[in-house]
Design a protein around this motif. Structure first.
Motif, PDB file in Angstrom:
ATOM      1  N   GLU A  24      69.352 113.837 -44.101  1.00 33.69           N
ATOM      2  CA  GLU A  24      69.974 113.332 -45.211  1.00 33.69           C
ATOM      3  C   GLU A  24      68.633 112.844 -46.183  1.00 33.69           C
ATOM      4  OE1 GLU A  24      69.658 109.715 -46.105  1.00 33.69           O
ATOM      5  OE2 GLU A  24      68.537 109.087 -44.724  1.00 33.69           O
ATOM      6  N   TYR A  25      69.278 112.876 -47.377  1.00 35.31           N
ATOM      7  CA  TYR A  25      68.329 112.644 -48.549  1.00 35.31           C
ATOM      8  C   TYR A  25      68.707 112.057 -49.756  1.00 35.31           C
ATOM      9  CZ  TYR A  25      64.799 113.292 -52.121  1.00 35.31           C
ATOM     10  OH  TYR A  25      63.814 112.830 -53.258  1.00 35.31           O
ATOM     11  N   SER A  26      68.453 110.713 -50.100  1.00 35.14           N
ATOM     12  CA  SER A  26      68.954 109.974 -51.265  1.00 35.14           C
ATOM     13  C   SER A  26      67.945 109.919 -52.197  1.00 35.14           C
ATOM     14  CB  SER A  26      69.360 108.523 -50.792  1.00 35.14           C
ATOM     15  OG  SER A  26      70.564 108.499 -49.571  1.00 35.14           O
ATOM     16  N   SER A  27      68.310 110.245 -53.241  1.00 33.91           N
ATOM     17  CA  SER A  27      67.206 110.046 -54.686  1.00 33.91           C
ATOM     18  C   SER A  27      68.411 110.317 -55.904  1.00 33.91           C
ATOM     19  CB  SER A  27      65.932 110.809 -54.716  1.00 33.91           C
ATOM     20  OG  SER A  27      65.439 110.916 -55.696  1.00 33.91           O
ATOM     21  N   MET A  28      68.051 109.369 -56.963  1.00 33.06           N
ATOM     22  CA  MET A  28      68.702 109.601 -58.390  1.00 33.06           C
ATOM     23  C   MET A  28      68.045 110.833 -58.930  1.00 33.06           C
ATOM     24  SD  MET A  28      71.679 108.109 -58.300  1.00 33.06           S
ATOM     25  CE  MET A  28      72.076 108.334 -59.988  1.00 33.06           C
ATOM     26  N   ASP A  29      66.904 111.115 -58.544  1.00 31.29           N
ATOM     27  CA  ASP A  29      65.939 112.356 -59.243  1.00 31.29           C
ATOM     28  C   ASP A  29      66.598 113.497 -58.509  1.00 31.29           C
ATOM     29  OD1 ASP A  29      64.293 114.041 -60.093  1.00 31.29           O
ATOM     30  OD2 ASP A  29      62.653 112.959 -59.606  1.00 31.29           O
ATOM     31  N   PRO A  30      67.358 114.292 -59.408  1.00 29.79           N
ATOM     32  CA  PRO A  30      67.700 115.704 -58.761  1.00 29.79           C
ATOM     33  C   PRO A  30      66.830 116.604 -58.347  1.00 29.79           C
ATOM     34  CG  PRO A  30      67.983 115.646 -61.102  1.00 29.79           C
ATOM     35  CD  PRO A  30      67.374 114.417 -60.712  1.00 29.79           C
ATOM     36  N   ASP A  31      65.466 116.559 -58.606  1.00 29.98           N
ATOM     37  CA  ASP A  31      64.518 117.532 -58.475  1.00 29.98           C
ATOM     38  C   ASP A  31      64.369 118.138 -57.073  1.00 29.98           C
ATOM     39  OD1 ASP A  31      64.470 117.779 -61.294  1.00 29.98           O
ATOM     40  OD2 ASP A  31      62.586 116.444 -61.450  1.00 29.98           O
ATOM     41  N   LYS A  32      64.431 117.166 -56.266  1.00 28.16           N
ATOM     42  CA  LYS A  32      63.962 117.514 -54.507  1.00 28.16           C
ATOM     43  C   LYS A  32      65.232 117.866 -53.689  1.00 28.16           C
ATOM     44  CE  LYS A  32      59.386 115.830 -54.917  1.00 28.16           C
ATOM     45  NZ  LYS A  32      58.655 115.294 -55.853  1.00 28.16           N
ATOM     46  N   HIS A  33      66.358 117.682 -54.134  1.00 28.73           N
ATOM     47  CA  HIS A  33      67.425 117.670 -53.133  1.00 28.73           C
ATOM     48  C   HIS A  33      67.540 119.116 -52.655  1.00 28.73           C
ATOM     49  CE1 HIS A  33      69.624 113.938 -53.398  1.00 28.73           C
ATOM     50  NE2 HIS A  33      68.992 113.700 -54.649  1.00 28.73           N
ATOM     51  N   VAL A  34      67.276 120.266 -53.457  1.00 30.68           N
ATOM     52  CA  VAL A  34      67.414 121.621 -52.834  1.00 30.68           C
ATOM     53  C   VAL A  34      66.163 121.815 -52.060  1.00 30.68           C
ATOM     54  CG1 VAL A  34      67.078 123.927 -53.785  1.00 30.68           C
ATOM     55  CG2 VAL A  34      68.852 122.534 -54.961  1.00 30.68           C
ATOM     56  N   ALA A  35      65.171 121.561 -52.608  1.00 31.74           N
ATOM     57  CA  ALA A  35      63.598 121.924 -51.788  1.00 31.74           C
ATOM     58  C   ALA A  35      63.914 121.168 -50.513  1.00 31.74           C
ATOM     59  CB  ALA A  35      62.473 121.608 -52.397  1.00 31.74           C
ATOM     60  N   ASN A  36      64.140 120.034 -50.130  1.00 30.20           N
ATOM     61  CA  ASN A  36      64.305 119.146 -49.145  1.00 30.20           C
ATOM     62  C   ASN A  36      65.357 119.579 -48.163  1.00 30.20           C
ATOM     63  OD1 ASN A  36      62.428 117.571 -50.021  1.00 30.20           O
ATOM     64  ND2 ASN A  36      63.637 115.884 -50.445  1.00 30.20           N
ATOM     65  N   GLY A  85      71.173 114.699 -65.291  1.00 28.94           N
ATOM     66  CA  GLY A  85      70.701 114.906 -63.820  1.00 28.94           C
ATOM     67  C   GLY A  85      71.724 115.888 -62.933  1.00 28.94           C
ATOM     68  N   CYS A  86      73.005 115.735 -63.168  1.00 26.88           N
ATOM     69  CA  CYS A  86      74.005 116.525 -62.589  1.00 26.88           C
ATOM     70  C   CYS A  86      73.957 118.139 -62.772  1.00 26.88           C
ATOM     71  CB  CYS A  86      75.379 115.814 -62.389  1.00 26.88           C
ATOM     72  SG  CYS A  86      75.295 114.161 -61.837  1.00 26.88           S
ATOM     73  N   THR A  87      73.735 118.264 -64.058  1.00 25.63           N
ATOM     74  CA  THR A  87      73.640 119.574 -64.410  1.00 25.63           C
ATOM     75  C   THR A  87      72.408 120.275 -64.046  1.00 25.63           C
ATOM     76  OG1 THR A  87      74.958 119.144 -66.767  1.00 25.63           O
ATOM     77  CG2 THR A  87      73.479 120.870 -66.599  1.00 25.63           C
ATOM     78  N   ILE A  88      71.287 119.457 -63.954  1.00 20.51           N
ATOM     79  CA  ILE A  88      70.037 120.067 -63.498  1.00 20.51           C
ATOM     80  C   ILE A  88      70.113 120.278 -61.991  1.00 20.51           C
ATOM     81  CG2 ILE A  88      67.576 119.110 -62.655  1.00 20.51           C
ATOM     82  CD1 ILE A  88      67.618 117.784 -65.374  1.00 20.51           C
ATOM     83  N   GLU A  89      70.856 119.348 -61.161  1.00 16.91           N
ATOM     84  CA  GLU A  89      70.885 119.682 -59.746  1.00 16.91           C
ATOM     85  C   GLU A  89      71.750 120.791 -59.464  1.00 16.91           C
ATOM     86  OE1 GLU A  89      71.501 116.750 -56.078  1.00 16.91           O
ATOM     87  OE2 GLU A  89      72.817 116.173 -57.734  1.00 16.91           O
ATOM     88  N   ALA A  90      73.071 121.040 -60.332  1.00 15.65           N
ATOM     89  CA  ALA A  90      73.734 122.092 -60.009  1.00 15.65           C
ATOM     90  C   ALA A  90      73.005 123.465 -60.342  1.00 15.65           C
ATOM     91  CB  ALA A  90      75.138 122.059 -60.840  1.00 15.65           C
ATOM     92  N   HIS A  91      72.387 123.420 -61.488  1.00 19.10           N
ATOM     93  CA  HIS A  91      71.485 124.719 -61.777  1.00 19.10           C
ATOM     94  C   HIS A  91      70.628 124.797 -60.620  1.00 19.10           C
ATOM     95  CE1 HIS A  91      72.150 124.217 -66.314  1.00 19.10           C
ATOM     96  NE2 HIS A  91      73.256 124.677 -65.839  1.00 19.10           N
ATOM     97  N   LEU A  92      69.767 124.029 -60.029  1.00 20.32           N
ATOM     98  CA  LEU A  92      69.194 124.129 -58.689  1.00 20.32           C
ATOM     99  C   LEU A  92      69.617 124.737 -57.575  1.00 20.32           C
ATOM    100  CD1 LEU A  92      66.533 120.987 -59.330  1.00 20.32           C
ATOM    101  CD2 LEU A  92      65.825 123.265 -59.691  1.00 20.32           C
ATOM    102  N   PHE A  93      70.837 124.222 -57.271  1.00 18.29           N
ATOM    103  CA  PHE A  93      71.578 124.609 -56.022  1.00 18.29           C
ATOM    104  C   PHE A  93      71.996 126.152 -56.469  1.00 18.29           C
ATOM    105  CE2 PHE A  93      72.155 120.208 -54.536  1.00 18.29           C
ATOM    106  CZ  PHE A  93      71.845 120.547 -53.269  1.00 18.29           C
TER     107      PHE A  93
END
Length: 179
Positions: A153-165, A67-75
């Motif tokens: 602020e946004y909290s979710s263990m799913d990494p997919d929406k942090h960047v868009a939000n 999940g952290c790798t996915i999130e880092a790539h998205l950012f």
């Protein structure tokens, strides 16, 4: 029966949504820590970054996990959009700086810094410690205005929406600043 109750308690704590304690309008706690960008260590100061514009501060559990790798790539993929909005991005975890040196190059693609918070003082001040595994950060993203107030602020263990939000929150904030 005791095992069933214990199992239900564990499952409910894992399935429970994460909630960040800091909300929009509150002041973001200042911090200075070691960070790495492109494999180079430097001293990161939130106060100094806020002088340049808004900051997206995101917490993640551990470098090199799925999940952290996915999130880092998205950012990393969205960094130009953040820059267009005048914002910078920093990721924070309890990983040591040597691990983050590697993560900053490979997964963050040398596009934004990641910061070490091994003693968890930053995670605790932002109430971003993972509830059921307290050695790790929770997956929480904050958008902080240049005046130090939290915009979003946004909290979710799913990494997919942090960047868009966070991008949407920055766009809305930026539009208000232009009025």
């Amino acid at each position: 029966m005791k095992r069933l109750i214990a199992a239900l308690l564990v499952c409910s704590s894992v399935a429970a949504p994460a909630f960040a304690a800091l909300k929009a309008g509150e002041q973001a706690p200042p911090f200075t820590t070691q960070a790495s960008i492109g494999g180079k260590v430097y001293s990161y100061s939130l106060a100094d970054e806020l002088k340049k514009g808004p900051v997206v501060l995101y917490f993640y559990p551990a470098a090199f996990t799925k999940g952290c790798t996915i999130e880092a790539h998205l950012f990393a993929d969205a960094i130009d959009k953040y820059k267009t909005l005048g914002a910078s991005v920093i990721g924070v975890s309890a990983d040591n700086i040597d691990t983050l040196n590697k993560f900053s190059v490979s997964e963050c693609r040398s596009k934004f810094p990641v910061a070490a918070d091994q003693d968890q003082h930053i995670m605790k001040s932002y109430d971003s410690v993972l509830l059921y595994k307290t050695n790790y950060a929770d997956r929480v993203s904050y958008v902080i205005a240049p005046n130090g107030s939290i915009i979003y602020e946004y909290s979710s263990m799913d990494p997919d929406k942090h960047v868009a939000n966070t991008l949407q929150a920055l766009e809305q904030w930026s539009a208000k600043q232009k009025k």
